[in-house]
Enzyme design. Structure first.
Site, short mmCIF file in Angstrom:
data_model
loop_
_atom_site.label_atom_id
_atom_site.label_comp_id
_atom_site.label_asym_id
_atom_site.label_seq_id
_atom_site.Cartn_x
_atom_site.Cartn_y
_atom_site.Cartn_z
N ASP A 198 -8.06 -5.08 0.02
CA ASP A 198 -8.59 -5.74 -1.17
C ASP A 198 -8.36 -7.24 -1.17
OD1 ASP A 198 -9.67 -3.54 -2.45
OD2 ASP A 198 -7.68 -2.87 -3.00
N HIS A 212 0.84 -1.18 0.00
CA HIS A 212 0.00 0.00 0.00
C HIS A 212 0.88 1.23 0.00
CE1 HIS A 212 -3.15 2.84 1.06
NE2 HIS A 212 -3.97 1.93 0.60
N1 CMC Z 1 4.21 -7.29 -5.26
C1 CMC Z 1 5.55 -7.30 -5.36
N2 CMC Z 1 6.35 -6.27 -5.03
C2 CMC Z 1 5.75 -5.16 -4.60
C3 CMC Z 1 4.34 -5.05 -4.47
C4 CMC Z 1 3.56 -6.17 -4.80
N3 CMC Z 1 2.24 -6.13 -4.69
N4 CMC Z 1 4.03 -3.83 -4.00
C5 CMC Z 1 5.18 -3.17 -3.86
N5 CMC Z 1 6.23 -3.97 -4.21
C6 CMC Z 1 7.67 -3.62 -4.11
C7 CMC Z 1 8.07 -2.61 -5.15
O1 CMC Z 1 8.51 -3.23 -6.33
C8 CMC Z 1 9.18 -1.88 -4.43
O2 CMC Z 1 10.32 -2.70 -4.44
P1 CMC Z 1 11.80 -2.05 -4.48
O3 CMC Z 1 11.91 -1.21 -3.24
O4 CMC Z 1 12.73 -3.22 -4.49
O5 CMC Z 1 11.86 -1.23 -5.74
C9 CMC Z 1 8.71 -1.85 -2.98
O6 CMC Z 1 7.86 -3.00 -2.84
C10 CMC Z 1 7.98 -0.59 -2.58
O7 CMC Z 1 6.79 -0.46 -3.36
P2 CMC Z 1 6.38 0.81 -4.23
O8 CMC Z 1 6.10 0.35 -5.64
O9 CMC Z 1 7.34 1.91 -4.03
O10 CMC Z 1 5.04 1.20 -3.56
P3 CMC Z 1 3.97 2.20 -4.12
O11 CMC Z 1 3.53 3.02 -2.97
O12 CMC Z 1 4.43 2.93 -5.34
O13 CMC Z 1 2.80 1.22 -4.62
C11 CMC Z 1 0.85 -0.13 -4.63
C12 CMC Z 1 1.72 0.87 -3.83
C13 CMC Z 1 -0.43 -0.40 -3.83
C14 CMC Z 1 0.46 0.48 -5.99
C15 CMC Z 1 1.67 -1.43 -4.82
O14 CMC Z 1 2.00 -1.98 -3.57
C16 CMC Z 1 0.91 -2.47 -5.66
O15 CMC Z 1 0.95 -2.41 -6.89
N6 CMC Z 1 0.17 -3.43 -4.99
C17 CMC Z 1 -0.64 -4.36 -5.69
C18 CMC Z 1 -1.95 -3.70 -6.10
C19 CMC Z 1 -2.88 -3.52 -4.93
O16 CMC Z 1 -3.11 -4.43 -4.13
N7 CMC Z 1 -3.48 -2.30 -4.85
C20 CMC Z 1 -4.49 -2.00 -3.85
C21 CMC Z 1 -4.07 -0.95 -2.88
S1 CMC Z 1 -5.22 -0.88 -1.50
C22 CMC Z 1 -6.67 -0.28 -2.19
C23 CMC Z 1 -6.70 1.17 -2.42
O17 CMC Z 1 -6.43 1.94 -1.45
O18 CMC Z 1 -7.04 1.57 -3.55
#
Ligand code: CMC
Length: 433
Positions: free
Chosen positions: A368, A310
């Site tokens: 989710d 998240h």
């Molecule tokens: N699977 C694998 N790796 C992940 C995931 C995941 N679901 N989420 C984050 N990471 C990794 C990411 O690659 C990064 O790694 P590194 O530091 O080595 O580069 C690290 O964890 C930090 O993540 P981030 O991408 O900087 O985090 P973000 O804040 O940009 O993204 C997110 C948040 C929710 C978009 C992402 O975690 C994701 O795509 N999750 C899956 C989709 C999901 O479940 N979304 C629903 C969110 S809750 C509902 C809502 O509020 O809408």
């Protein structure tokens, strides 16, 4: 900005010039550096494309501390609200920033109940869509079309019209959403019934048929209401920020909420609950979990573990905690403890929670992950999952929209950019290029 206290100044030295920037303090949460005068003072913008360090507004509705895992509306924890309140009471809290007394709550429930029918001509909109249209596509169309049916509540400068629009949106969303589902399965639309609660009404309009009485079990009604409460608001997420930005131009509330629905549709936001089930289908069997975990860790592979991680919660998602318990109750009530997909979900949760990649990055199951499981168990098709999120989030969207419009300092939102394109060059006709 009237309630923010000044808590010192930050000094910025840039190109040999020093400017003092006020630091503002809210009631809780990180302080902010007020950069509103930065451009006039330095000729520079700040650069924060995904808003990782930017507060886009001030708000009194919802407080999140992602490090600790706190979510509160109007000061009340999400655990208390989900445990003791109802979705409509939370809607009132978001709209008016105080919990209602018993008589006021009754009045509010009556108002919402008596706004739940939609204009009969709106039925015709549905038949314009293909039967296999994604229900979110239908939602964007039908909710946007409310602007064409409720002219008497589109004057954003009239407080009474703003309130009526808010009531209409909260009241009509279950009807609009249930009809999107009914249309996709080719069943007759059911009209709302005023003797039923908000969640009962929605379940009946979705799963009932005119030929017989539909009585949902109290455990399912309770889970539905909890899912609505847990999704009601989440401060300045992508869809809410979209609603605010659309509203800042003076667009009518129905058009703004349609914009919010469009933003919610994406798999990184509201579409994640649908993506969780699709991912479980793709994994197929618990023996394949290690392979998919490796893929999720591989930066060259687009596969991500849906329902994990998240932007704000870097400890745990408090909504996930509440829903995990609810998931157990619903699965027991429905006797689906031997569903292989749900078994797979539980195994995935266990393995990912012990894997150093996920532990180190604090990637926990989010709301989710569990809502997808519960909604599947209740019988919703995956394409409806995000629709339910939109239904609930309408409360937060409209409350945030109203808060913004009522702020005397409100101006149109207009981000700036760091330009990386060509500098000036002369036009050359196509035959000479
Ligand atoms: N699977 C694998 N790796 C992940 C995931 C995941 N679901 N989420 C984050 N990471 C990794 C990411 O690659 C990064 O790694 P590194 O530091 O080595 O580069 C690290 O964890 C930090 O993540 P981030 O991408 O900087 O985090 P973000 O804040 O940009 O993204 C997110 C948040 C929710 C978009 C992402 O975690 C994701 O795509 N999750 C899956 C989709 C999901 O479940 N979304 C629903 C969110 S809750 C509902 C809502 O509020 O809408």
């Amino acid at each position: 900005m009237s309630d923010a206290k000044t808590a010192g100044t930050a000094t910025l030295t840039v190109d040999g010039q020093t400017v003092e920037l006020p630091i503002l303090e809210g009631t809780e949460g990180p302080k902010v550096i007020d950069v509103r005068k930065l451009y006039s003072q330095t000729g520079m913008f700040t650069y924060d494309p995904s808003y990782t360090s930017t507060a886009s507004c001030d708000s009194a509705l919802t407080y999140i501390d992602g490090e600790v895992g706190i979510l509160r509306h109007g000061g009340y924890t999400i655990e208390q609200l989900a445990g003791e309140s109802s979705f409509l009471e939370v809607c009132y809290l978001l709209l008016h920033r105080e919990l209602p007394d018993a008589a006021t709550l009754q009045d509010f429930e009556h108002t919402i109940t008596y706004h739940s029918m939609i204009h009969e001509q709106m039925r015709n909109l549905y038949s314009g869509f293909r039967r296999d249209a994604h229900p979110m596509a239908v939602m964007i169309g039908v909710v946007g079309a409310m602007s064409a049916f409720y002219h008497d509540s589109t004057d954003i400068n009239d407080p009474q019209q703003r309130l009526i629009a808010s009531h209409r949106l909260i009241a009509k969303m279950p009807t609009i959403a249930a009809w999107a589902y009914k249309y996709s399965v080719g069943q007759p639309f059911l009209y709302p019934r005023n003797d039923l609660s908000y969640s009962e009404n929605f379940l009946r309009m979705t799963f009932g048929v005119p030929a017989e009485e539909y009585v949902p079990s109290p455990a399912i009604v309770d889970a539905m209401d909890k899912i609505f409460i847990l999704h009601a608001d989440h401060e300045q997420n992508a869809s809410t920020s979209t609603v605010r930005l659309a509203g800042s131009s003076g667009a009518n509330p129905f058009a703004c909420i349609a914009a919010g629905i469009a933003t919610l549709w994406g798999p990184a936001h509201g579409g994640a609950n649908q993506a969780v089930l699709e991912m479980l289908d793709q994994i197929g069997h618990k023996d394949n979990i290690p392979e998919f975990l490796e893929r999720a860790k591989d930066k060259d592979d687009p596969f991500r573990l849906m329902g994990f991680g998240h932007r704000v919660y870097k400890n745990y998602d408090p909504r996930a905690g509440v829903l995990k318990k609810s998931a157990d109750a619903v699965l027991e009530e429905l006797g689906v403890d031997d569903d292989p997909l749900l078994e797979l979900a539980m195994e995935l949760e266990k393995i990912a929670l012990e894997d150093p990649y996920f532990v180190d990055r604090k990637l926990f199951p989010n709301v989710d992950f569990y809502s997808g499981i519960i909604l599947k168990a209740i019988g919703f098709p995956t394409s409806m999952f995000t629709v339910l999120f939109a239904l609930a989030r309408t409360a937060g969207w409209i409350a945030q929209w109203k808060e913004m419009i009522e702020d005397p300092d409100q101006r149109i939102g207009r981000p700036r950019q760091l330009y990386l394109g060509s500098t000036e060059r002369n036009y050359v006709s196509p035959d000479k290029r």
